[in-house]
Design a protein around this motif. Sequence first.
Motif, PDB file in Angstrom:
ATOM      1  N   ILE A 141       4.164   5.480  -5.664  1.00 17.23           N
ATOM      2  CA  ILE A 141       4.111   5.461  -7.134  1.00 17.23           C
ATOM      3  C   ILE A 141       3.052   6.426  -7.632  1.00 17.23           C
ATOM      4  O   ILE A 141       3.287   7.191  -8.580  1.00 17.23           O
ATOM      5  CB  ILE A 141       3.863   4.022  -7.640  1.00 17.23           C
ATOM      6  N   TYR A 142       1.860   6.416  -7.034  1.00 23.20           N
ATOM      7  CA  TYR A 142       0.795   7.341  -7.458  1.00 23.20           C
ATOM      8  C   TYR A 142       1.197   8.796  -7.218  1.00 23.20           C
ATOM      9  O   TYR A 142       0.889   9.676  -8.017  1.00 23.20           O
ATOM     10  CB  TYR A 142      -0.525   7.025  -6.758  1.00 23.20           C
ATOM     11  N   SER A 143       1.890   9.063  -6.138  1.00 22.56           N
ATOM     12  CA  SER A 143       2.354  10.427  -5.846  1.00 22.56           C
ATOM     13  C   SER A 143       3.370  10.866  -6.905  1.00 22.56           C
ATOM     14  O   SER A 143       3.314  12.000  -7.399  1.00 22.56           O
ATOM     15  CB  SER A 143       2.995  10.499  -4.465  1.00 22.56           C
ATOM     16  N   LEU A 144       4.294   9.984  -7.253  1.00 26.64           N
ATOM     17  CA  LEU A 144       5.290  10.314  -8.269  1.00 26.64           C
ATOM     18  C   LEU A 144       4.641  10.506  -9.648  1.00 26.64           C
ATOM     19  O   LEU A 144       5.026  11.409 -10.401  1.00 26.64           O
ATOM     20  CB  LEU A 144       6.364   9.224  -8.347  1.00 26.64           C
ATOM     21  N   ILE A 145       3.633   9.706  -9.955  1.00 30.27           N
ATOM     22  CA  ILE A 145       2.909   9.883 -11.223  1.00 30.27           C
ATOM     23  C   ILE A 145       2.169  11.219 -11.225  1.00 30.27           C
ATOM     24  O   ILE A 145       2.171  11.939 -12.238  1.00 30.27           O
ATOM     25  CB  ILE A 145       1.951   8.692 -11.463  1.00 30.27           C
ATOM     26  N   ALA A 146       1.573  11.593 -10.119  1.00 30.73           N
ATOM     27  CA  ALA A 146       0.866  12.866 -10.034  1.00 30.73           C
ATOM     28  C   ALA A 146       1.851  14.026 -10.188  1.00 30.73           C
ATOM     29  O   ALA A 146       1.557  15.008 -10.885  1.00 30.73           O
ATOM     30  CB  ALA A 146       0.120  12.966  -8.704  1.00 30.73           C
ATOM     31  N   ILE A 147       3.004  13.932  -9.540  1.00 32.60           N
ATOM     32  CA  ILE A 147       4.025  14.986  -9.655  1.00 32.60           C
ATOM     33  C   ILE A 147       4.520  15.062 -11.104  1.00 32.60           C
ATOM     34  O   ILE A 147       4.678  16.150 -11.658  1.00 32.60           O
ATOM     35  CB  ILE A 147       5.183  14.724  -8.669  1.00 32.60           C
ATOM     36  N   LEU A 148       4.770  13.917 -11.741  1.00 32.39           N
ATOM     37  CA  LEU A 148       5.207  13.889 -13.131  1.00 32.39           C
ATOM     38  C   LEU A 148       4.155  14.505 -14.041  1.00 32.39           C
ATOM     39  O   LEU A 148       4.484  15.286 -14.940  1.00 32.39           O
ATOM     40  CB  LEU A 148       5.509  12.452 -13.556  1.00 32.39           C
ATOM     41  N   LEU A 149       2.895  14.194 -13.813  1.00 30.16           N
ATOM     42  CA  LEU A 149       1.812  14.764 -14.606  1.00 30.16           C
ATOM     43  C   LEU A 149       1.749  16.274 -14.423  1.00 30.16           C
ATOM     44  O   LEU A 149       1.580  17.018 -15.398  1.00 30.16           O
ATOM     45  CB  LEU A 149       0.484  14.107 -14.224  1.00 30.16           C
ATOM     46  N   LEU A 150       1.910  16.757 -13.209  1.00 30.67           N
ATOM     47  CA  LEU A 150       1.908  18.193 -12.930  1.00 30.67           C
ATOM     48  C   LEU A 150       3.081  18.880 -13.617  1.00 30.67           C
ATOM     49  O   LEU A 150       2.915  19.941 -14.230  1.00 30.67           O
ATOM     50  CB  LEU A 150       1.950  18.434 -11.415  1.00 30.67           C
ATOM     51  N   VAL A 151       4.257  18.283 -13.582  1.00 29.41           N
ATOM     52  CA  VAL A 151       5.434  18.849 -14.240  1.00 29.41           C
ATOM     53  C   VAL A 151       5.226  18.888 -15.757  1.00 29.41           C
ATOM     54  O   VAL A 151       5.575  19.877 -16.417  1.00 29.41           O
ATOM     55  CB  VAL A 151       6.709  18.048 -13.866  1.00 29.41           C
ATOM     56  N   ASP A 166       0.824  -1.204   0.000  1.00 28.11           N
ATOM     57  CA  ASP A 166       0.000   0.000   0.000  1.00 28.11           C
ATOM     58  C   ASP A 166       0.861   1.258   0.000  1.00 28.11           C
ATOM     59  O   ASP A 166       0.561   2.222  -0.717  1.00 28.11           O
ATOM     60  CB  ASP A 166      -0.935   0.012   1.224  1.00 28.11           C
ATOM     61  N   THR A 167       1.911   1.275   0.784  1.00 27.03           N
ATOM     62  CA  THR A 167       2.794   2.441   0.822  1.00 27.03           C
ATOM     63  C   THR A 167       3.539   2.602  -0.506  1.00 27.03           C
ATOM     64  O   THR A 167       3.757   3.721  -0.978  1.00 27.03           O
ATOM     65  CB  THR A 167       3.809   2.333   1.969  1.00 27.03           C
ATOM     66  N   LEU A 168       3.918   1.480  -1.116  1.00 23.98           N
ATOM     67  CA  LEU A 168       4.601   1.533  -2.396  1.00 23.98           C
ATOM     68  C   LEU A 168       3.659   2.086  -3.474  1.00 23.98           C
ATOM     69  O   LEU A 168       4.064   2.895  -4.316  1.00 23.98           O
ATOM     70  CB  LEU A 168       5.108   0.137  -2.774  1.00 23.98           C
ATOM     71  N   LEU A 169       2.400   1.670  -3.438  1.00 25.10           N
ATOM     72  CA  LEU A 169       1.420   2.194  -4.394  1.00 25.10           C
ATOM     73  C   LEU A 169       1.184   3.690  -4.183  1.00 25.10           C
ATOM     74  O   LEU A 169       1.056   4.454  -5.152  1.00 25.10           O
ATOM     75  CB  LEU A 169       0.097   1.431  -4.268  1.00 25.10           C
ATOM     76  N   ILE A 170       1.139   4.121  -2.942  1.00 28.31           N
ATOM     77  CA  ILE A 170       0.943   5.542  -2.647  1.00 28.31           C
ATOM     78  C   ILE A 170       2.127   6.347  -3.165  1.00 28.31           C
ATOM     79  O   ILE A 170       1.964   7.421  -3.756  1.00 28.31           O
ATOM     80  CB  ILE A 170       0.738   5.760  -1.122  1.00 28.31           C
TER      81      ILE A 170
END
Length: 93
Positions: A9-19, A3-7
């Motif tokens: 990964i999702y956080s990094l994907i969100a940051i990448l999308l924002l960038v 669960d922490t690993l998924l969180i």
Amino acid sequence: MTDTLLIIIYSLIAILLLVLIIFIIRLFSTLSKLNQTLDDVNSKIEKLNGLFNIIGNTTDYISVIGDKFIDKITGLVDNLFTKKKKEGEIEDE
């Protein structure tokens, strides 16, 4: 643990999308500025086209005058040599 690993990964994907969104917005503003600059350059080139046409017409006119002048000189020289040749032929007879 998963669960922490998924969180993460999702956080990094969100940051990448924002960038990527910020990058695309900046790219559009840069392209807009580039388009304005190209329009300015294009309008200045169009203003110079008249000057280039005048220069082209002037050089064509000067070339025509030069060709006529050279034709006249060539004709005079040719006439001088043909007259001497004819006089030489008359004396031979």
